[in-house]
Design a protein around this motif. Structure first.
Motif, PDB file in Angstrom:
ATOM      1  N   UNK A  20      -3.069  -7.887  -0.480  1.00 58.05           N
ATOM      2  CA  UNK A  20      -1.748  -8.482  -0.700  1.00 58.05           C
ATOM      3  C   UNK A  20      -1.237  -8.160  -2.100  1.00 58.05           C
ATOM      4  N   UNK A  21      -2.110  -8.200  -3.091  1.00 56.98           N
ATOM      5  CA  UNK A  21      -1.705  -7.951  -4.471  1.00 56.98           C
ATOM      6  C   UNK A  21      -1.191  -6.522  -4.661  1.00 56.98           C
ATOM      7  N   UNK A  22      -1.910  -5.570  -4.124  1.00 61.50           N
ATOM      8  CA  UNK A  22      -1.504  -4.170  -4.278  1.00 61.50           C
ATOM      9  C   UNK A  22      -0.223  -3.890  -3.499  1.00 61.50           C
ATOM     10  N   UNK A  23      -0.124  -4.478  -2.317  1.00 61.80           N
ATOM     11  CA  UNK A  23       1.082  -4.299  -1.515  1.00 61.80           C
ATOM     12  C   UNK A  23       2.317  -4.811  -2.267  1.00 61.80           C
ATOM     13  N   UNK A  65       3.826   0.492   6.918  1.00 61.58           N
ATOM     14  CA  UNK A  65       2.600   0.893   7.583  1.00 61.58           C
ATOM     15  C   UNK A  65       2.380   0.061   8.838  1.00 61.58           C
ATOM     16  N   UNK A  66       1.168   0.129   9.387  1.00 63.36           N
ATOM     17  CA  UNK A  66       0.873  -0.537  10.658  1.00 63.36           C
ATOM     18  C   UNK A  66       0.568  -2.028  10.519  1.00 63.36           C
ATOM     19  N   UNK A  67       0.500  -2.511   9.290  1.00 61.00           N
ATOM     20  CA  UNK A  67       0.130  -3.903   9.085  1.00 61.00           C
ATOM     21  C   UNK A  67       1.290  -4.861   9.274  1.00 61.00           C
ATOM     22  N   UNK A  68       0.985  -6.143   9.103  1.00 59.74           N
ATOM     23  CA  UNK A  68       2.000  -7.183   9.182  1.00 59.74           C
ATOM     24  C   UNK A  68       2.836  -7.150   7.903  1.00 59.74           C
ATOM     25  N   UNK A  69       4.068  -7.627   8.003  1.00 57.49           N
ATOM     26  CA  UNK A  69       4.978  -7.622   6.858  1.00 57.49           C
ATOM     27  C   UNK A  69       4.836  -8.930   6.091  1.00 57.49           C
ATOM     28  N   UNK A  70       4.632  -8.812   4.800  1.00 55.77           N
ATOM     29  CA  UNK A  70       4.525 -10.001   3.957  1.00 55.77           C
ATOM     30  C   UNK A  70       5.886 -10.670   3.793  1.00 55.77           C
ATOM     31  N   UNK A  87     -14.157  -5.461  -2.921  1.00 57.01           N
ATOM     32  CA  UNK A  87     -14.911  -6.456  -3.674  1.00 57.01           C
ATOM     33  C   UNK A  87     -14.155  -6.975  -4.893  1.00 57.01           C
ATOM     34  N   UNK A  88     -13.204  -6.187  -5.393  1.00 56.66           N
ATOM     35  CA  UNK A  88     -12.481  -6.576  -6.596  1.00 56.66           C
ATOM     36  C   UNK A  88     -10.987  -6.786  -6.326  1.00 56.66           C
ATOM     37  N   UNK A  89     -10.641  -6.947  -5.041  1.00 56.83           N
ATOM     38  CA  UNK A  89      -9.229  -7.069  -4.662  1.00 56.83           C
ATOM     39  C   UNK A  89      -8.551  -8.253  -5.338  1.00 56.83           C
ATOM     40  N   UNK A  90      -9.252  -9.372  -5.466  1.00 55.16           N
ATOM     41  CA  UNK A  90      -8.648 -10.573  -6.053  1.00 55.16           C
ATOM     42  C   UNK A  90      -8.465 -10.470  -7.564  1.00 55.16           C
ATOM     43  N   UNK A  91      -9.074  -9.454  -8.174  1.00 52.23           N
ATOM     44  CA  UNK A  91      -8.932  -9.274  -9.617  1.00 52.23           C
ATOM     45  C   UNK A  91      -7.749  -8.377  -9.980  1.00 52.23           C
ATOM     46  N   UNK A  92      -7.062  -7.883  -8.965  1.00 52.83           N
ATOM     47  CA  UNK A  92      -5.949  -6.955  -9.220  1.00 52.83           C
ATOM     48  C   UNK A  92      -4.740  -7.719  -9.753  1.00 52.83           C
TER      49      UNK A  92
END
Length: 468
Positions: A143-146, A163-168, A395-400
């Protein structure tokens, strides 16, 4: 085999560290002597040097991937596309303006604005010819990078593909230009969503996965993304191979009509992988009544695709853009149907070459993924790959940090566009619309022949006389 390689590397590193710490040559010499005696005396069948011809024969990547196959017994899902070498754009160079024509002054502004779907009721207009490719929230990006990429797109006034994912919901509230990728999924199909986006791209295929779908297990798709997708606990997220049961071309044609009607007239197009029957695919796409075509060359990448698809299907991006432009021109559709190109495009010079060959815009994916993570990737390396700060399950997604990522991505896009403008000035032009394949030559004779540009070994005057 992997253990042996690791042992060798660890031994060498420890030897160097001991030498640096103690400054004792005898320690380093003793270790090297011990390793040397093993290498110089063991029979070939049990000697470590067996790795040298073995790796040369099999290849390091093949050996590692085959070990992964042996471990799991499942289809590999390789991230960031394939590694094979495809014919590309390097042999094409631009013709500089010097005396016969003069370069444009560096203070003069260069127009790089683009319009996608010029015949649509609501064309997509962007300040730059670089669009952010479909890198999906949940299925690929965190979510952060998006959100960082969405903010960057808004800052430089370009569009970003879902992309193919859900829209935030936060991305919709941001108010930037958004391209909805209408994919073979159960999510992102709310009619109110169609009215909130600036363009809709029906995904039929892509360069790294062709037209194949995927099944994402619950443990590989967790958290908020599952809730927004409407997935139940333990439910597998399914990307299908078709939109309809017993799908026909008329089904897709009706889909285009429905999306155009519900959306209020935004450009509707298709995304396809570039293949050997590209012209047939283009004609079938035009039959649907589309406003644009996105073509992904064989160098295209994805979050996770079977190596056989990314390595052994499709055609090079260079071949794809030339054939697509030529065919659209033959059909008299080049001015009415926009062409977006992607697949293995990483630098401003590659972007400008593809635009000169006739593309109306370029999708950027992998290059921007590494740009948005920038120095935040150091949170993962050296023990994890840099994408561990970007991927949803990383593993570090929440630190972005979103703001830092947004600034890095915006800087990358701005820098790339300024370099494109510099190239246009060097050709003596003031607008992207003035650039064409007439501004190119090639130092590869085969490329020159099929692209339709002069071979750089032949004088320009001779080439012009032959054309005459």
């Amino acid at each position: 085999m992997l253990q042996i390689i690791t042992l060798i590397l660890v031994t060498i590193v420890l030897a160097i560290l001991l030498f640096l710490i103690f400054g004792r040559r005898w320690i380093f010499k003793a270790i090297v002597k011990k390793i040397g005696n093993i290498i110089f005396t063991d029979s070939y069948q049990e000697n470590l040097i067996e790795l040298i011809p073995g790796l040369a024969h099999v290849g390091l990547q093949n050996m590692l991937e085959n070990n992964l196959r042996a471990d799991s017994g499942e289809v590999l899902h390789r991230p960031i596309g394939g590694s094979r070498s495809w014919p590309h754009l390097s042999s094409l160079t631009f013709i500089p303006a010097q005396i016969t024509t003069f370069p444009t002054d560096s203070d003069d502004e260069v127009d790089v604005k683009i319009t996608i779907g010029p015949k649509a009721k609501k064309p997509l207009n962007a300040e730059i010819p670089l669009l952010i490719s479909g890198m999906a929230y949940g299925l690929a990006l965190s979510e952060h990078v998006r959100m960082a990429l969405a903010k960057a797109a808004k800052e430089v006034n370009t569009a970003i593909n879902t992309g193919e994912g859900v829209v935030l919901p936060e991305e919709l509230k941001l108010g930037g230009k958004l391209i909805l990728q209408f994919s073979k999924t159960a999510w992102a199909k709310e009619q109110k969503l169609y009215k909130q986006v600036d363009m809709i791209e029906i995904k039929l295929g892509q360069g790294a996965k062709m037209g194949m779908g995927a099944k994402i297990q619950p443990e590989n798709l967790t958290g908020r993304a599952r809730k927004l997708m409407g997935l139940k606990e333990g439910e597998v997220a399914q990307i299908y191979e078709h939109f309809f049961d017993d799908q026909t071309i008329d089904d897709l044609k009706d889909l285009v009509k429905e999306l155009r009607k519900v959306s209020g007239g935004v450009p509707i197009g298709v995304k396809i992988a570039a293949g050997g029957r590209l012209e047939e695919d283009i004609e079938a796409s035009l039959h649907l009544g589309i406003d644009f075509i996105s073509i992904d060359g064989g160098q295209g990448s994805t979050h996770g695709g079977a190596p056989i698809l990314s390595d052994s299907f499709g055609i090079p991006t260079l071949h794809a853009v030339v054939r697509a432009v030529n065919h659209l021109e033959r059909l008299g559709k080049k001015d009415s149907v926009s062409l977006i190109v992607s697949g293995g495009l990483f630098t401003p010079s590659e972007f400008l070459k593809v635009l000169a060959l006739g593309a109306d815009a370029v999708y950027i994916g992998s290059a921007l993924l590494f740009a948005v993570t920038h120095n935040q990737s150091l949170k993962a390396v050296p023990f994890e790959p840099p994408t561990e700060v970007a991927f949803h399950e990383g593993k570090f997604a929440n630190q972005f940090n979103i703001d830092d990522g947004a600034q890095a991505a915006a800087n990358y896009l701005t820098s790339s566009v300024e370099e494109i403008k510099e190239g246009i000035r060097a050709m003596g032009k003031h607008s992207l619309k003035e650039i064409s394949r007439q501004d190119l030559v090639s130092f590869d004779e085969t490329t020159a022949k099929f692209v339709g540009v002069p071979f750089s070994f032949v004088p320009w005057s001779d080439m012009k006389n032959e054309e005459g």
